[in-house]
Design a protein around this motif. Structure first.
Motif, PDB file in Angstrom:
ATOM      1  N   GLU A 136       0.740  -1.230   0.232  1.00 44.58           N
ATOM      2  CA  GLU A 136       0.150   0.164   0.024  1.00 44.58           C
ATOM      3  C   GLU A 136       0.827   1.205   0.035  1.00 44.58           C
ATOM      4  OE1 GLU A 136      -3.715   1.546   2.578  1.00 44.58           O
ATOM      5  OE2 GLU A 136      -1.894   1.699   3.651  1.00 44.58           O
ATOM      6  N   LEU A 138       0.110   4.386   0.606  1.00 42.44           N
ATOM      7  CA  LEU A 138      -0.088   5.349   1.921  1.00 42.44           C
ATOM      8  C   LEU A 138       0.617   4.894   3.053  1.00 42.44           C
ATOM      9  CD1 LEU A 138      -3.977   6.169   1.632  1.00 42.44           C
ATOM     10  CD2 LEU A 138      -1.935   7.457   0.670  1.00 42.44           C
ATOM     11  N   ASP A 140       3.686   3.785   2.846  1.00 39.86           N
ATOM     12  CA  ASP A 140       4.988   4.551   2.544  1.00 39.86           C
ATOM     13  C   ASP A 140       4.875   6.027   3.260  1.00 39.86           C
ATOM     14  OD1 ASP A 140       4.746   2.171   0.854  1.00 39.86           O
ATOM     15  OD2 ASP A 140       5.881   3.332  -0.686  1.00 39.86           O
ATOM     16  N   ALA A 141       3.822   6.764   3.001  1.00 41.40           N
ATOM     17  CA  ALA A 141       3.741   7.983   3.538  1.00 41.40           C
ATOM     18  C   ALA A 141       3.778   7.828   5.061  1.00 41.40           C
ATOM     19  CB  ALA A 141       2.567   8.729   2.880  1.00 41.40           C
ATOM     20  N   GLU A 142       3.210   7.011   5.404  1.00 37.64           N
ATOM     21  CA  GLU A 142       2.858   6.747   6.863  1.00 37.64           C
ATOM     22  C   GLU A 142       4.208   6.572   7.639  1.00 37.64           C
ATOM     23  OE1 GLU A 142       0.603   3.845  10.177  1.00 37.64           O
ATOM     24  OE2 GLU A 142      -0.118   4.087   8.006  1.00 37.64           O
ATOM     25  N   ASP A 145       6.251   9.553   7.613  1.00 32.57           N
ATOM     26  CA  ASP A 145       6.000  10.570   8.786  1.00 32.57           C
ATOM     27  C   ASP A 145       6.192  10.297   9.848  1.00 32.57           C
ATOM     28  OD1 ASP A 145       3.872  12.854   9.484  1.00 32.57           O
ATOM     29  OD2 ASP A 145       2.773  11.163  10.458  1.00 32.57           O
ATOM     30  N   ALA A 237       0.541   8.348  -5.469  1.00 36.39           N
ATOM     31  CA  ALA A 237      -0.107   7.984  -4.225  1.00 36.39           C
ATOM     32  C   ALA A 237       0.588   8.227  -3.113  1.00 36.39           C
ATOM     33  CB  ALA A 237      -0.567   6.519  -4.219  1.00 36.39           C
ATOM     34  N   VAL A 238       1.870   8.025  -3.009  1.00 33.83           N
ATOM     35  CA  VAL A 238       2.693   8.359  -2.037  1.00 33.83           C
ATOM     36  C   VAL A 238       2.934   9.909  -1.683  1.00 33.83           C
ATOM     37  CG1 VAL A 238       5.291   8.508  -1.257  1.00 33.83           C
ATOM     38  CG2 VAL A 238       4.368   6.262  -2.401  1.00 33.83           C
ATOM     39  N   GLU A 240       0.682  12.078  -2.848  1.00 32.58           N
ATOM     40  CA  GLU A 240      -0.846  12.390  -2.207  1.00 32.58           C
ATOM     41  C   GLU A 240      -0.829  12.179  -0.644  1.00 32.58           C
ATOM     42  OE1 GLU A 240      -3.686  10.581  -4.547  1.00 32.58           O
ATOM     43  OE2 GLU A 240      -2.892  11.312  -6.292  1.00 32.58           O
ATOM     44  N   GLY A 241      -0.360  11.076  -0.353  1.00 31.06           N
ATOM     45  CA  GLY A 241      -0.149  10.860   1.245  1.00 31.06           C
ATOM     46  C   GLY A 241       0.787  11.721   1.985  1.00 31.06           C
ATOM     47  N   ALA A 244      -1.404  14.876   2.247  1.00 36.65           N
ATOM     48  CA  ALA A 244      -2.420  14.682   3.383  1.00 36.65           C
ATOM     49  C   ALA A 244      -1.719  15.000   4.898  1.00 36.65           C
ATOM     50  CB  ALA A 244      -3.258  13.509   3.077  1.00 36.65           C
ATOM     51  N   LEU A 245      -0.713  14.282   5.043  1.00 34.56           N
ATOM     52  CA  LEU A 245      -0.123  14.079   6.344  1.00 34.56           C
ATOM     53  C   LEU A 245       0.496  15.691   6.741  1.00 34.56           C
ATOM     54  CD1 LEU A 245       1.267  10.579   6.347  1.00 34.56           C
ATOM     55  CD2 LEU A 245      -0.597  11.648   7.696  1.00 34.56           C
TER      56      LEU A 245
END
Length: 420
Positions: A136, A138, A140-142, A145, A237-238, A240-241, A244-245
């Motif tokens: 997923e 997202l 990656d973004a988490e 973060d 998507a990364v 975009e994540g 969002a963060l």
């Protein structure tokens, strides 16, 4: 003979160690919030693990590993990074058979033979996280973060992420072909390492620190322009994540990181006041399979703690450390000195830090010792206090003092510490 600490290593002394403990505790705190669990792997592994996992064309494997042969003739290597050992443990223990994802973190020393400099030693320490079992984007973004929030919680300013996608085995061949075509006419201008990499792993040339090589590759074909139908939407998507963060990032299309196992997302953390990255990571979807497990994706990062300490120093960040002693016992006379031993035990068992004079000094010298130790309270016990089952307690900051019953000392000290 005068012994000295080995080159590339340092002694962390009292006063400095507390800073490290604070930073490490912050790392553990954020991992708890993100539901990661600690794993501890050996300091050395089979050499082949790093050759296969990290990559034979990397500087780490070619130049920097501490490798030795044990008495059984086995080739072992002090771990130069954390991910390969964690993946080996994941595979060996068959954790891939459990419900996924698996979220682990580690904190510990690593070893690389390189030129020591500020924030970079031959024995260095990393805080790292690894997540197995999901592709997923997202996530990656988490993960990115998590590192970002860790840095922020320490008080660092100007943190940003450099981001790239290094593609996958499906889309890399086209980029590789164009990269080789671009670089081959200038092969002789490249450094010797990059001349070798041109045949074995040309993408590694983009990571070379040689200024000539950097200039030559300035206009080289970019991986992000050749991403396949899986990697391109994943990368979008990364981003975009991260938006969002509200994690600040910039695209760095030359970023490939220093290890061969990365696929798709690659990132580094940059902070004001320190040259180079202070940590980084990325996705490694083929690494579990490479070391003997099933085809299972993974992503993680490794943050250099020496680099963190350097950044804190350069930005003038003062960590909220306390080396106060809750209570220092001042004793007058032999009987009071004997009684102080059990009083210390009661205080310590009651969750109070406590100390006493062990030099047989007079009261004035004992009070000075309490002041040097940043004692919050001084408890004075003499023969008269012993006879009355009492003790005099003095606040060093205000000079206020009062006499209390001896059996109330622990409660009194604890209350003063907690409520002032």
């Amino acid at each position: 003979m005068n012994f000295r600490v080995p080159r590339g290593t340092v002694d962390l002394m009292p006063g400095e160690v507390e800073k490290w403990q604070f930073v490490e505790e912050k790392a553990r705190e954020w991992c708890r919030r993100y539901h990661f669990f600690e794993v501890r792997t050996p300091l050395f592994e089979q050499t082949e693990l790093f050759r296969r996992g990290v990559g034979e064309t990397t500087d780490i494997v070619e130049k920097e590993m501490y490798t030795f042969e044990d008495r059984g003739g086995r080739s072992l290597t002090l771990r130069p990074e954390g991910t390969a050992g964690v993946v080996r443990s994941f595979v060996e223990k068959k954790v891939y058979g459990d419900p996924q994802p698996t979220k682990w973190y580690y904190i510990g020393p690593m070893y690389r033979y390189e030129r020591p400099q500020a924030g970079r030693q031959r024995q260095f320490h990393q805080f790292g996280v690894e997540v197995f079992g999901t592709k997923e984007p997202l996530l990656d973004a988490e993960v990115i973060d998590l590192g970002y929030q860790f840095y922020r919680s320490l008080g660092l300013k100007g943190i940003r992420v450099e981001l790239n996608s290094v593609g996958c085995p499906d889309c890399r061949p086209v980029h590789r072909e164009q990269l080789v075509a671009f670089l081959s006419p200038r092969r002789e201008e490249l450094c010797k390492d990059c001349q070798s990499r041109l045949d074995r792993n040309p993408m590694r040339i983009l990571d070379c620190k040689n200024e000539t090589c950097q200039a030559i590759t300035e206009q080289a074909p970019r991986m992000v322009d050749h991403l396949c139908e899986d990697c391109s939407p994943h990368f979008e998507a990364v981003k975009e994540g991260l938006d969002a963060l509200r994690v600040p990032y910039v695209l760095n299309t030359r970023l490939v990181r220093g290890l061969d196992y990365y696929t798709q997302t690659a990132f580094e953390y940059i902070v004001d006041g320190v040259s180079g990255s202070i940590g980084g990571g990325g996705r490694y979807n083929g690494l579990v399979q490479e070391v003997g497990g099933p085809d299972m994706p993974g992503i993680g990062f490794g943050l250099g703690l020496e680099r963190v300490m350097l950044a804190l120093e350069h930005q003038g960040v003062e960590l909220p450390l306390s080396n106060e002693v809750d209570c220092f016992l001042v004793t007058l006379g032999d009987e009071a000195q004997k009684r102080s031993l059990s009083l210390l035990q009661e205080l310590r068992q009651g969750d109070c830090s406590a100390e006493r004079d062990v030099q047989g000094r007079k009261m004035k010298a004992q009070m000075k010792a309490a002041d040097r130790m940043n004692a919050r309270l001084v408890a004075i016990l003499g023969e008269e206090e012993l006879l009355n089952n009492q003790i005099v307690v003095k606040e060093l900051a205000t000079g206020n003092q009062e006499t209390i019953q001896l059996d109330k000392l622990v409660e009194y000290v604890r209350d003063k510490r907690n409520h002032g």
